[in-house]
Scaffold this active site. Structure first.
Site, PDB file in Angstrom:
ATOM      1  N   HIS A 423       5.167  15.070  -1.208  1.00 20.52           N
ATOM      2  CA  HIS A 423       5.428  14.397  -2.780  1.00 20.52           C
ATOM      3  C   HIS A 423       6.037  15.507  -3.459  1.00 20.52           C
ATOM      4  O   HIS A 423       6.132  15.128  -4.354  1.00 20.52           O
ATOM      5  CB  HIS A 423       4.005  13.530  -2.724  1.00 20.52           C
ATOM      6  CG  HIS A 423       4.722  12.032  -3.947  1.00 20.52           C
ATOM      7  ND1 HIS A 423       4.796  11.941  -4.906  1.00 20.52           N
ATOM      8  CD2 HIS A 423       3.820  11.583  -3.385  1.00 20.52           C
ATOM      9  CE1 HIS A 423       5.256  11.011  -4.938  1.00 20.52           C
ATOM     10  NE2 HIS A 423       4.171  10.480  -4.825  1.00 20.52           N
ATOM     11  N   ARG A 424       5.781  16.438  -3.049  1.00 20.65           N
ATOM     12  CA  ARG A 424       6.433  17.341  -3.983  1.00 20.65           C
ATOM     13  C   ARG A 424       7.674  17.033  -4.290  1.00 20.65           C
ATOM     14  O   ARG A 424       8.494  17.326  -5.050  1.00 20.65           O
ATOM     15  CB  ARG A 424       5.682  18.484  -3.646  1.00 20.65           C
ATOM     16  CG  ARG A 424       4.259  19.414  -3.599  1.00 20.65           C
ATOM     17  CD  ARG A 424       4.406  20.465  -2.978  1.00 20.65           C
ATOM     18  NE  ARG A 424       4.736  20.869  -1.262  1.00 20.65           N
ATOM     19  CZ  ARG A 424       4.743  22.187  -1.135  1.00 20.65           C
ATOM     20  NH1 ARG A 424       3.850  23.419  -1.912  1.00 20.65           N
ATOM     21  NH2 ARG A 424       5.080  21.788   0.221  1.00 20.65           N
TER      22      ARG A 424
END
Length: 450
Positions: A423-424
């Site tokens: 999700h980064r």
């Protein structure tokens, strides 16, 4: 008489340690340059180490099953000298020196000179190689089969081979182990049945608790090393570094199954295995072009800053369950392959992994991975991202289920596609769009035919 000491080399993958799996020589044996001395297991592959010296084997300095570090002495060879090319790659006491430029064909082990000698060994006729194997180890069997035999306590010399070249196969070892187990059970007399029990009038006799020592087989200790150690380290690092998010969707894969059936009947694919994984792979490659961030990598710099490296190529990793554990070899530049070339690459990758011949280079540089959990009957999962990547896609089993088509319930082939993402690197809309694109191709694969 001079004695040379051979130290464990780095086989070209940043190796720090390796397990001595099987010695191919014994003290007193005469060896020539490039004769195989020992089989080692690294974190990624089984590797045969050829001798850089000729002479007589002196002492084996590391027993089978022991893990040794790079640079540690493992064998001495007396009375001979190194081949000029091999000696050039070794220090005075047999330690590997810096690798020279590869001027020959194929990969070269660090400390073993150029590729010329390796190429000459590969060019040996199959019959000669088979005879050499028979002469040095008694029976012909591939490294994974030998490891399986050791794990099951099977003596390979007692196994009847069924392979086309007279080699012992995995099935031979398993069948022998099962047969031996049956004979042991038949030979063990049954315990007498207690027909009566006398209980003292004074009360119930106390029953002492069973100790762990009196109950053999309740636990088994498995050393964490090799592939398992590398996998554990990578998965922990990935799980606790990259924030994972998983999304999934059910897919009507009926047309994928129809296409697979047609490809199997096509003369163009007559000599190649075709499965739904082929269509899945093609769908993932196509979806990466539409959402490039799933094919990216998060990079932490030493100064505390970070970067996202978006790859404009796809090195497609395929998670493979092998006798040695989980491996993830990848198909380099998969985006440039035709459907037939991709099918051939998948077949080669799978066979090589099952035989334990996946090279370290084939496991490096992956950009995104597919794990086909459907072959184990699983519908869906939340896979952990392979370190160095930002996405992994799981394909569930394909089953016939009731499905609504144009207002009517019909039997259709249905599967579940799930994917975990860093999700980064990828936001929710990108994750969802990517999985939706993969699903759309499985529903209508004709869109991607060459």
């Amino acid at each position: 008489m001079s004695t040379q000491t051979f130290h464990l080399p780095d086989v070209g993958e940043g190796l720090t340690e390796a397990e001595i799996v099987q010695w191919r020589v014994a003290p007193g044996d005469t060896v020539e340059v490039n004769d195989v001395l020992v089989e080692i297991e690294t974190a990624k592959s089984l590797v045969e180490l050829p001798s850089p010296f000729s002479g007589t084997v002196g002492e084996l300095l590391a027993p089978e099953g022991e893990t040794v570090t790079v640079g540690a002495p493992i064998i001495t060879i007396a009375g001979g000298a190194a081949e000029p090319d091999a000696a050039a790659g070794l220090s005075a006491h047999g330690e590997p020196a810096a690798p020279a430029e590869d001027e020959g064909e194929g990969a070269v082990l660090v400390g073993y000179g150029t590729g010329g000698a390796v190429a000459s060994r590969r060019s040996a006729r199959p019959a000669e190689r088979t005879a050499a194997v028979k002469a040095s180890v008694g029976v012909v069997a591939k490294p994974p089969v030998r490891k399986l035999a050791r794990d099951l306590g099977v003596e390979l010399a007692q196994v009847t081979p069924s392979g086309p070249a007279g080699e012992v196969t995995r099935d031979d070892v398993v069948a022998h182990a099962e047969q031996a187990s049956v004979f042991r059970n038949l030979a063990t007399p049954a315990a007498p049945v207690e027909r009566e029990r006398t209980i003292p009038v004074s009360g119930m006799a106390p029953v002492p608790p069973a100790s762990a020592a009196s109950l053999p087989g309740r636990e088994e200790t498995i050393p964490v090393k090799g592939v398992r150690k590398a996998t554990a380290s990578g998965m922990v690092r990935s799980a606790y570094t990259a924030p994972h998010v998983t999304v999934w969707t059910d897919v009507d894969a009926t047309r994928t199954m129809e296409l697979v059936k047609r490809l199997k009947a096509s003369p163009d694919f007559a000599d190649i295995k075709v499965s739904p994984l082929l269509i899945m792979a093609r769908a993932v490659i196509w979806a990466c072009r539409r959402t490039p961030t799933v094919n990216a990598a998060w990079i932490d710099n030493e100064d505390g800053s970070a970067e996202i490296h978006v790859r404009n190529y796809v090195n497609l990793g395929i998670a493979a369950a092998t006798p040695r554990g989980l491996l993830v070899p990848n198909i380099k530049d998969a985006q440039d392959l035709s459907l037939r070339e991709l099918a051939a690459a998948l077949e080669k990758l799978t066979l090589t992994a099952r035989e334990g011949r996946t090279s370290p280079a084939d496991q490096q540089g992956g950009t995104i991975t597919i794990t086909n959990i459907g072959v184990f009957g699983m519908d869906a999962g939340t896979p952990i991202i392979n370190p160095g990547e930002s996405g992994i896609v799981a394909m569930g089993t394909i089953r016939q289920k009731p499905w609504v088509v144009e207002g009517e319930v019909r039997p259709r082939f249905v599967t579940t596609v799930s994917g975990s993402f860093d999700h980064r690197v990828i936001d929710g809309d990108g994750m969802s769009r990517f999985i939706a694109d993969v699903a759309s191709i499985l529903e209508e694969p004709a869109l991607l035919l060459d």
